[in-house]
Design an enzyme around this catalytic site. Structure first.
Site, PDB file in Angstrom:
ATOM      1  CD  GLU A   1      -2.973  -1.108   2.283  1.00  0.00           C
ATOM      2  OE1 GLU A   1      -2.810  -0.279   3.196  1.00  0.00           O
ATOM      3  OE2 GLU A   1      -3.921  -1.899   2.256  1.00  0.00           O
TER       4      GLU A   1
ATOM      5  CG  HIS B   1      -9.346   6.386   2.540  1.00  0.00           C
ATOM      6  ND1 HIS B   1      -9.450   6.207   1.176  1.00  0.00           N
ATOM      7  CD2 HIS B   1      -8.785   5.250   3.022  1.00  0.00           C
ATOM      8  CE1 HIS B   1      -8.988   5.013   0.865  1.00  0.00           C
ATOM      9  NE2 HIS B   1      -8.578   4.409   1.972  1.00  0.00           N
TER      10      HIS B   1
ATOM     11  NE  ARG C   1      -4.608   5.407   3.610  1.00  0.00           N
ATOM     12  CZ  ARG C   1      -5.182   4.626   4.501  1.00  0.00           C
ATOM     13  NH1 ARG C   1      -5.461   5.081   5.694  1.00  0.00           N
ATOM     14  NH2 ARG C   1      -5.487   3.373   4.209  1.00  0.00           N
TER      15      ARG C   1
ATOM     16  CG  HIS D   1      -9.802   6.771   6.643  1.00  0.00           C
ATOM     17  ND1 HIS D   1     -10.843   5.870   6.605  1.00  0.00           N
ATOM     18  CD2 HIS D   1      -8.660   6.032   6.652  1.00  0.00           C
ATOM     19  CE1 HIS D   1     -10.350   4.628   6.603  1.00  0.00           C
ATOM     20  NE2 HIS D   1      -9.042   4.701   6.645  1.00  0.00           N
TER      21      HIS D   1
ATOM     22  NE  ARG E   1      -4.382   5.508   9.432  1.00  0.00           N
ATOM     23  CZ  ARG E   1      -4.889   4.490   8.735  1.00  0.00           C
ATOM     24  NH1 ARG E   1      -4.470   3.253   8.971  1.00  0.00           N
ATOM     25  NH2 ARG E   1      -5.789   4.685   7.804  1.00  0.00           N
TER      26      ARG E   1
END
Length: 543
Positions: A122, A244, A290, A351, A386
């Site tokens: 990811e 997100h 992100r 998110h 994060r």
């Protein structure tokens, strides 16, 4: 009539962190696990991606640490990162031992007993290190842990219980600061009960419902953060709210995020005309962290005046898409979108709450006997942003660490006794629920408009002014009417919103998830934003 309950350990929250702690504690302890709705209503159940851990022989602890530090934009606490990553493999093995049905990869399983589960990659990760159960990892983990908890006679699972506030020695006028339990609304009876416990654990998740658009379930209202603040705990880095990048954009789709693994497996972000754009913002393109992807999408939407962008993985074989992303495939198909042939319309949505209640390596807060784990806590792992799939790992590692710490103290801590009832004698039933609904909507709208992906001083000042007016109204309502879930959540959400705004106003730079047009540069020195409650901010419960 209100009731009194006694447990050795009171766990407020029934997600990954709370259930892990309940299952890891010694089996002779009486444990209560509270869920303010149905047990499956938390964020864990809906997590699609997976759990990051060093599992493959080609991966290393140093690589995972380095990737996390890089994604955190200089603000991660390296000791917390290293502690989490070093305990990642044993946490995953514990989940495997519990029976979590992670997706296997028979092609990589070696005869000598090599790792036999499929690992994906990811954004922000330099290796494939995400262990998953197809694209419904959260549900697989939650269902497994819940089934294990139901088989434990010492674990009591209580649904429709809403924690109102923590009970501490200070609030009762006693010497000391220890947490003694909590007042809890039983929604079925409409009564507030008293729960006393030797140890109390906040595992209530984050506060993404403070925003108008979010991928989170309805319960993510910052309850644990607000209760901890009122009890006297510091909070940290609440200005860092992760959006997100890819939440499904459809008028009938509520809070459905499209897993980051879609981009990890080759999904491309495109404008309505089919043009890719991420390469203009970061050399990693779709695999950038992100915050960069969300800001890029937000920029393009505002630049072009468009409602959404598109995530396209239709160039991959249909069988590959259906096997790797069955949940996304089925959900989108239900809205008339065949992702094997069509691109998915997506927008950013709130998110994850990267900040939270300040804790140490064992999940201990500033108040003795009170722990915070999971998204409720601020461990220093996430820094200013994060990294994907580190959050579930944090739940398991810190829950297990908190268990070890509690086990060492058991002999020295007695059960609290003679805690007073909740005082509801001065309140009445309300026929003005419309006020709560209006305040809820107003709060979430101005937080989205003024404290969102891109911020300015003027926007933050307006948000601060409005949230303080709202709090005055909410406090008056709270003092005069019987508590309800909606009122409790609104009260907590307004407090956490104020803490987020205050934190954002103190950061005079752009770093990670906090981007402000007034301070576009990053300062040379990275510092955490730590807020400490004044005595008058530690509001007492009605008792």
């Amino acid at each position: 009539m209100s009731q009194h309950f006694q447990h050795d350990v009171l766990v407020i929250g029934s997600g990954a962190a709370g259930l892990t702690l309940a299952l890891t504690l010694p089996t002779h302890l009486r444990i209560a696990v509270l869920s303010k709705g149905n047990l499956a209503n938390g964020s864990t159940y809906w997590a699609q991606g997976g759990v990051a851990a060093v599992l493959d022989d080609t991966d290393t602890v140093e690589s995972h640490v380095a990737d996390t530090l890089d994604a955190g934009a200089g603000l991660c606490r390296e000791d917390a990162v290293r502690f989490t990553v070093e305990h990642s493999r044993e946490a995953i093995q514990w989940l495997i031992d519990q029976g979590v049905p992670f997706t296997r990869d028979d092609e990589t399983a070696r005869e000598d007993g090599g790792f036999e589960f499929h690992l994906t990659r990811e954004g922000g990760h330099s290796h494939r290190r995400i262990i998953h159960a197809a694209d419904a990892t959260g549900a697989a983990i939650f269902n497994t842990l819940l089934e294990q908890a139901r088989q434990r006679p010492n674990v009591e699972l209580l649904e429709q219980r809403v924690a109102v506030d923590l009970i501490t020695e200070r609030k009762l006028g006693l010497d000391g600061e220890r947490c003694l339990g909590a007042y809890v609304l039983d929604r079925a009876r409409g009564e507030v009960d008293t729960f006393s416990a030797r140890f109390v654990i906040l595992a209530t998740g984050g506060a993404a419902k403070v925003y108008l658009y979010t991928s989170n379930p309805d319960g993510a209202c910052g309850d644990g953060i607000a209760m901890a603040w009122r009890a006297g705990c510091r909070v940290g880095n609440l200005e860092f709210n992760q959006f997100h990048p890819t939440c499904l954009y459809h008028p009938q789709a509520k809070s459905f995020l499209v897993t980051e693994a879609v981009r990890g497996e080759g999904g491309l972000l495109k404008l309505p005309n089919g043009e890719r754009f991420m390469q203009r913002f970061d050399e990693r393109a779709e695999l950038a962290p992100r915050d960069i992807v969300a800001r890029a999408i937000d920029h393009e939407m505002k630049r072009l005046g468009i409602d959404c962008v598109y995530l396209d993985i239709s160039h991959k074989p249909a069988d590959f898409i259906k096997s790797h992303f069955p949940t996304v495939y089925e959900r989108c198909l239900g809205f008339g979108i065949d992702i094997t042939k069509q691109a998915i319309p997506v927008v950013p949505a709130a998110h994850y709450t990267c900040g939270g209640v300040v804790v140490d390596q064992h999940g201990r807060t500033d108040v003795p006997g009170l722990y915070a784990i999971g998204e409720t806590s601020f461990t220093g792992l996430h820094g200013a942003n994060r990294m994907a799939s580190n959050s579930l790992l944090e739940c398991f590692v810190y829950a297990r660490s908190a268990c070890a710490d509690i086990a060492q103290q058991l002999a020295a801590i007695d059960m609290p006794s003679d805690l007073p009832d909740w005082d509801a004698s001065q309140v009445t039933d309300s026929d003005e629920d419309v006020i709560i609904a209006h305040n809820w909507d107003e709060l979430r709208r101005f937080m989205w408009d003024y404290v969102g992906i891109v911020r300015t001083n003027k926007r933050l000042q307006r948000a601060q002014h409005r949230v303080r007016l709202l709090q005055d109204e909410i406090d008056e309502f709270y003092s005069n009417y019987k508590v309800s879930r909606d009122l409790i959540e609104l009260r907590n959400l307004a407090l956490v919103a104020e803490l987020m705004i205050s934190s954002a106003m103190q950061r005079h730079e752009s770093r990670g998830l906090h981007y402000t047009l007034d301070y576009p540069e990053q300062l040379a020195e990275a510092r955490d934003t730590i807020l400490t409650p004044l005595p008058q901010a530690q509001s007492s419960v009605a008792c």
